[in-house]
Design a protein around this motif. Structure first.
Motif, PDB file in Angstrom:
ATOM      1  N   GLY A 185     -60.151  59.910   9.239  1.00  0.00           N
ATOM      2  CA  GLY A 185     -59.791  60.763  10.365  1.00  0.00           C
ATOM      3  C   GLY A 185     -60.774  60.643  11.512  1.00  0.00           C
ATOM      4  O   GLY A 185     -61.781  59.930  11.427  1.00  0.00           O
ATOM      5  N   ARG A 235     -42.508  62.323   7.829  1.00  0.00           N
ATOM      6  CA  ARG A 235     -43.281  62.460   9.063  1.00  0.00           C
ATOM      7  C   ARG A 235     -42.869  61.418  10.104  1.00  0.00           C
ATOM      8  O   ARG A 235     -42.836  61.714  11.304  1.00  0.00           O
ATOM      9  CB  ARG A 235     -44.779  62.357   8.763  1.00  0.00           C
ATOM     10  CG  ARG A 235     -45.305  63.536   7.963  1.00  0.00           C
ATOM     11  CD  ARG A 235     -46.811  63.502   7.786  1.00  0.00           C
ATOM     12  NE  ARG A 235     -47.254  64.672   7.038  1.00  0.00           N
ATOM     13  CZ  ARG A 235     -48.418  65.289   7.214  1.00  0.00           C
ATOM     14  NH1 ARG A 235     -49.278  64.837   8.115  1.00  0.00           N
ATOM     15  NH2 ARG A 235     -48.738  66.345   6.495  1.00  0.00           N
ATOM     16  N   ARG A 261     -52.528  64.355  14.220  1.00  0.00           N
ATOM     17  CA  ARG A 261     -52.468  64.641  12.780  1.00  0.00           C
ATOM     18  C   ARG A 261     -52.152  63.331  12.067  1.00  0.00           C
ATOM     19  O   ARG A 261     -51.650  62.390  12.689  1.00  0.00           O
ATOM     20  CB  ARG A 261     -51.393  65.680  12.484  1.00  0.00           C
ATOM     21  CG  ARG A 261     -49.970  65.192  12.707  1.00  0.00           C
ATOM     22  CD  ARG A 261     -49.015  66.332  12.925  1.00  0.00           C
ATOM     23  NE  ARG A 261     -49.243  66.949  14.223  1.00  0.00           N
ATOM     24  CZ  ARG A 261     -48.665  68.085  14.608  1.00  0.00           C
ATOM     25  NH1 ARG A 261     -47.867  68.737  13.777  1.00  0.00           N
ATOM     26  NH2 ARG A 261     -48.898  68.575  15.806  1.00  0.00           N
TER      27      ARG A 261
END
Length: 279
Positions: free
Chosen positions: A49, A161, A178
């Protein structure tokens, strides 16, 4: 190494990976490093991330900060979908093989796993389906099924997603805010419960603690000696040093130790500290 190098910027394994592939490897006459693509370097640094741009972000490790000063890896965005896949594939492999390793090493038992969500029911399912199954096969079959369930969940949630967010380009994936590749909420809870179990029963098991204690002593002793006596380093490493005890020499010593396998570190320790060993 983090403790020993705190005064010169510390040590971070992700940052060290970047340092290896952009500086320490020498395969080309014109430049240092491995000439990897921007996308590969970005994924290496950000596979877990973004590193900046959010509350509570930690200061960047020195190696990453110095590299992005000349090559912006967009640390405030997520990595590519490929890097996100690699990160979760690593999680799946790591956790499941630690179940296997922990059971075979006797650090915990199948009975200990009964209360762990997902894991306990899968082990029970295999035992019910195959009465009298050999213990080794019981472990193997259960771990195989767990990997399959986690992979299946990851694929299903990622497809969901993709359908919901419909990114059209790689940059849109990075800027979603995200992860695009992810477990479902239920699987994330199961994964967290498994990690907590492994932390308590394996990573903090007294036998593992003893080995970790030995390893810390080996690393600290090697670092102290080589920092104080860089002339004990192999010649090609000595040329990179800048005198005894200097920050530059400290970083060279950290690089040298970080590149060791466990076996090499123990052999080097014996060569340097055991009077009976040949240098």
């Amino acid at each position: 190494l983090q403790e020993m190098t705190a005064s010169i910027g510390g040590f971070d394994h992700n940052a060290q990976s970047l340092r290896i592939v952009t500086k320490l490897e020498h395969r080309y006459h014109q430049f240092d490093g491995l000439n990897l693509t921007w996308e590969t370097l970005e994924g290496l640094v950000k596979h877990n991330g973004p590193l900046t741009g959010f509350p509570g972000a930690r200061p960047l490790p020195v190696a990453i900060a110095s590299y992005v000063a000349k090559d912006d890896l967009e640390l405030d965005h997520f990595a590519s979908a490929e890097a996100q896949v690699a990160s979760l594939a690593d999680d799946i492999a790591y956790n499941n093989h630690d179940i296997d390793d922990g059971l075979r090493a006797g650090l915990f038992t199948v009975a200990d796993l009964e209360g762990v969500p997902l894991v306990g029911p899968v082990f029970a399912e295999v035992k019910a389906e195959i009465p009298g199954i050999d213990e080794s096969l019981h472990i193997h079959e259960s771990v195989r099924r767990l990997i399959g369930l986690m992979v299946g969940d990851l694929l299903a949630e990622t497809r969901r997603r993709i359908s919901e967010y419909a990114p059209g380009t790689a940059d849109e994936v990075r800027r979603l805010g995200r992860p695009l590749v992810a477990f479902s909420a239920e699987m994330r809870q199961n994964d967290a419960a498994l990690k907590a179990f492994l932390f308590r029963h394996m990573y903090r098991h007294y036998k593992v603690n003893r080995m970790a204690s030995k390893a810390r002593r080996v690393v600290k002793d090697l670092y102290r000696l080589l920092l104080a006596e860089p002339e004990c380093l192999p010649p090609e490493w000595q040329t990179l040093c800048n005198g005894k005890g200097s920050p530059e020499t400290g970083r060279v010593v950290a690089d040298y130790i970080a590149g060791m396998t466990d076996r090499f570190a123990l052999d080097e320790y014996r060569r340097l500290f055991d009077m009976q060993e040949t240098p």
